[in-house]
Design a protein around this motif. Structure first.
Motif, PDB file in Angstrom:
ATOM      1  N   LEU A   1      26.722  58.482  26.018  1.00 55.42           N
ATOM      2  CA  LEU A   1      28.046  59.138  25.081  1.00 55.42           C
ATOM      3  C   LEU A   1      28.865  57.856  24.758  1.00 55.42           C
ATOM      4  O   LEU A   1      29.176  57.877  23.678  1.00 55.42           O
ATOM      5  CB  LEU A   1      28.650  60.114  26.196  1.00 55.42           C
ATOM      6  CG  LEU A   1      29.992  60.448  25.755  1.00 55.42           C
ATOM      7  CD1 LEU A   1      29.529  61.564  24.422  1.00 55.42           C
ATOM      8  CD2 LEU A   1      30.997  61.221  26.779  1.00 55.42           C
TER       9      LEU A   1
ATOM     10  N   ALA B   1      33.804  65.477  29.245  1.00 52.82           N
ATOM     11  CA  ALA B   1      32.716  65.390  28.356  1.00 52.82           C
ATOM     12  C   ALA B   1      31.302  64.782  28.821  1.00 52.82           C
ATOM     13  O   ALA B   1      30.393  65.270  28.404  1.00 52.82           O
ATOM     14  CB  ALA B   1      33.172  64.024  27.363  1.00 52.82           C
TER      15      ALA B   1
ATOM     16  N   GLU C   1      29.411  57.412  20.755  1.00 50.44           N
ATOM     17  CA  GLU C   1      30.473  58.019  20.068  1.00 50.44           C
ATOM     18  C   GLU C   1      31.735  57.173  20.521  1.00 50.44           C
ATOM     19  O   GLU C   1      32.924  57.219  20.116  1.00 50.44           O
ATOM     20  CB  GLU C   1      31.143  59.505  20.668  1.00 50.44           C
ATOM     21  CG  GLU C   1      30.134  60.377  20.213  1.00 50.44           C
ATOM     22  CD  GLU C   1      30.222  61.969  20.718  1.00 50.44           C
ATOM     23  OE1 GLU C   1      31.612  62.186  20.815  1.00 50.44           O
ATOM     24  OE2 GLU C   1      29.477  62.623  20.945  1.00 50.44           O
TER      25      GLU C   1
ATOM     26  N   SER D   1      35.037  61.085  29.087  1.00 53.99           N
ATOM     27  CA  SER D   1      35.764  61.522  30.072  1.00 53.99           C
ATOM     28  C   SER D   1      35.051  62.380  31.040  1.00 53.99           C
ATOM     29  O   SER D   1      33.881  62.602  30.725  1.00 53.99           O
ATOM     30  CB  SER D   1      36.930  62.656  29.318  1.00 53.99           C
ATOM     31  OG  SER D   1      36.136  63.896  28.706  1.00 53.99           O
TER      32      SER D   1
ATOM     33  N   ASP E   1      36.344  55.675  24.283  1.00 53.83           N
ATOM     34  CA  ASP E   1      37.577  56.654  24.410  1.00 53.83           C
ATOM     35  C   ASP E   1      37.036  58.099  24.427  1.00 53.83           C
ATOM     36  O   ASP E   1      37.875  58.903  24.737  1.00 53.83           O
ATOM     37  CB  ASP E   1      38.469  56.476  23.125  1.00 53.83           C
ATOM     38  CG  ASP E   1      37.811  56.803  21.807  1.00 53.83           C
ATOM     39  OD1 ASP E   1      36.449  56.552  21.510  1.00 53.83           O
ATOM     40  OD2 ASP E   1      38.345  57.201  20.963  1.00 53.83           O
ATOM     41  N   LYS E   2      35.757  58.330  23.976  1.00 51.37           N
ATOM     42  CA  LYS E   2      35.310  59.647  23.971  1.00 51.37           C
ATOM     43  C   LYS E   2      34.793  59.997  25.498  1.00 51.37           C
ATOM     44  O   LYS E   2      34.609  61.237  25.846  1.00 51.37           O
ATOM     45  CB  LYS E   2      34.245  60.112  22.996  1.00 51.37           C
ATOM     46  CG  LYS E   2      34.691  59.683  21.699  1.00 51.37           C
ATOM     47  CD  LYS E   2      35.826  60.631  21.157  1.00 51.37           C
ATOM     48  CE  LYS E   2      36.188  60.713  19.915  1.00 51.37           C
ATOM     49  NZ  LYS E   2      37.266  61.692  19.355  1.00 51.37           N
TER      50      LYS E   2
ATOM     51  N   TRP F   1      31.380  49.508  23.331  1.00 56.07           N
ATOM     52  CA  TRP F   1      32.292  49.898  24.416  1.00 56.07           C
ATOM     53  C   TRP F   1      32.698  48.781  25.529  1.00 56.07           C
ATOM     54  O   TRP F   1      33.546  49.127  25.890  1.00 56.07           O
ATOM     55  CB  TRP F   1      31.934  51.591  24.804  1.00 56.07           C
ATOM     56  CG  TRP F   1      30.720  51.302  25.596  1.00 56.07           C
ATOM     57  CD1 TRP F   1      29.281  51.612  25.054  1.00 56.07           C
ATOM     58  CD2 TRP F   1      30.550  51.000  27.032  1.00 56.07           C
ATOM     59  NE1 TRP F   1      28.506  51.669  26.036  1.00 56.07           N
ATOM     60  CE2 TRP F   1      28.903  51.333  27.081  1.00 56.07           C
ATOM     61  CE3 TRP F   1      31.385  50.732  28.021  1.00 56.07           C
ATOM     62  CZ2 TRP F   1      28.491  51.219  28.473  1.00 56.07           C
ATOM     63  CZ3 TRP F   1      30.727  50.630  29.333  1.00 56.07           C
ATOM     64  CH2 TRP F   1      29.438  50.849  29.322  1.00 56.07           C
TER      65      TRP F   1
END
Length: 246
Positions: free
Chosen positions: A46, A59, A50, A56, A53-54, A122
Motif C-alpha cells: 500500500l 486501509a 499510494e 492506516s 500517508d495512505k 515512503w
C-alpha cells in the motif's frame, strides 16, 4: 492483561523477532485468518503504491478484507506496523557477494541503500533514528560489516564507513526522486520555454561566465537540469577512493 501484553516495547520486539521465538499459547479473541507477515506485506504494498500517508489500520485491513478492529489482534498500532514494515524491507536485501573486491563490496553497500529508497520512497517519511532493531535490519548491518571487514579499519571506523555510505546514498536517492517528480510535472524543454527568456534578461552570460559555460556543457550532456544517477556513480567512486587505505 499479562505483563507481556502491558509492555509495548516487549510486544514490539516479540513481533519483530516472531520467527525466532516460540509461538505464543492461549491467545484470546477470534482466530486469526491471516498472519503478521501478511499484514506487513499488505502495508508495504500500500505504501509503495499510494504513499505512507495512505497507510492506516483501516486501509491495511481493507487490503486484507478484514474489519479494522481485527487488525489490532496482529499489530498494536500504526507506529508498530511502521517498524515492522521498515524491517521487512531490510530483510529483503540480497547478500553482498563475499568474493567481490573491497571496492565492489563498498559500492554494493551504497547501491543497495539507494535502490531501496528508490523502490520504497515512503521510507523518507519514516523516522530512522533509534528505530527498534529487528532481524532484517540486524542482518543487513551484519552483511554491511562483513563487506567492510578486512580493509584495514578498526571497529568504529567500520561503523562510520557504513554510516557515510548510507548517508551519501540516501541523500542522492532523495535528489533522484525529486528530479523524477519534477520531470513528471514539467519537462525540461517546457521549463526552459517558460523561464529561459526571463533568465536571459536577468542573468546575462557576461555576468556569469563560468556558470554560462559549464551550464551549457552539462545541459547538452545531461539533456536535463542534473544527472543524479551520474552524480551518484561519480561521488561513490571518489568516496571509496578516500575510504580505502593507500
Amino acid at each position: 492483561m499479562t505483563t507481556r501484553d502491558a509492555d509495548p516495547a516487549r510486544t514490539l520486539l516479540e513481533l519483530l523477532w516472531r520467527h525466532e521465538l516460540p509461538p505464543r499459547k492461549g491467545g484470546r479473541g477470534p482466530r486469526q485468518t491471516v498472519s503478521v507477515d501478511d499484514v506487513v506485506t499488505a502495508a508495504v504494498g500500500l505504501a509503495d503504491r499510494e504513499g505512507y500517508d495512505k497507510v492506516s489500520i483501516r486501509a491495511v485491513a481493507a487490503e486484507l478484507s478484514l474489519r479494522p478492529m481485527s487488525l489490532y489482534t496482529y499489530v498494536p498500532s500504526k507506529d508498530a506496523l511502521t517498524v515492522l514494515m521498515v524491517d521487512a524491507v531490510a530483510a529483503a536485501d540480497t547478500p553482498i557477494p563475499a568474493d567481490l573486491p573491497p571496492r565492489g563490496r563498498l559500492a554494493a553497500v551504497a547501491r543497495q541503500i539507494r535502490d531501496e529508497f528508490l523502490a520504497h520512497p515512503w521510507l523518507f517519511e519514516v523516522p530512522a533514528w533509534r528505530m527498534v532493531l529487528g532481524p532484517g535490519r540486524m542482518r543487513r548491518y551484519e552483511r554491511q560489516l562483513a563487506a567492510v571487514d578486512g580493509i584495514g579499519l578498526d571497529d568504529p571506523g567500520m561503523d562510520r564507513v557504513i554510516a557515510v555510505l548510507t548517508q551519501f546514498a540516501t541523500g542522492n536517492a532523495r535528489t533522484a526522486l525529486a528530479a523524477a517528480r519534477s520531470v513528471r510535472e514539467q519537462s525540461d524543454a517546457d521549463w526552459w520555454e517558460v523561464y529561459g527568456p526571463v533568465l536571459s534578461e536577468v542573468m546575462p552570460a557576461a555576468d556569469y561566465p563560468l556558470s554560462a559555460r559549464v551550464g551549457a556543457v552539462v545541459g547538452e550532456l545531461y539533456q536535463a537540469p542534473g544527472d543524479p544517477a551520474g552524480d551518484f556513480e561519480y561521488g561513490l567512486q571518489r568516496l571509496i577512493d578516500a575510504i580505502l587505505p593507500g
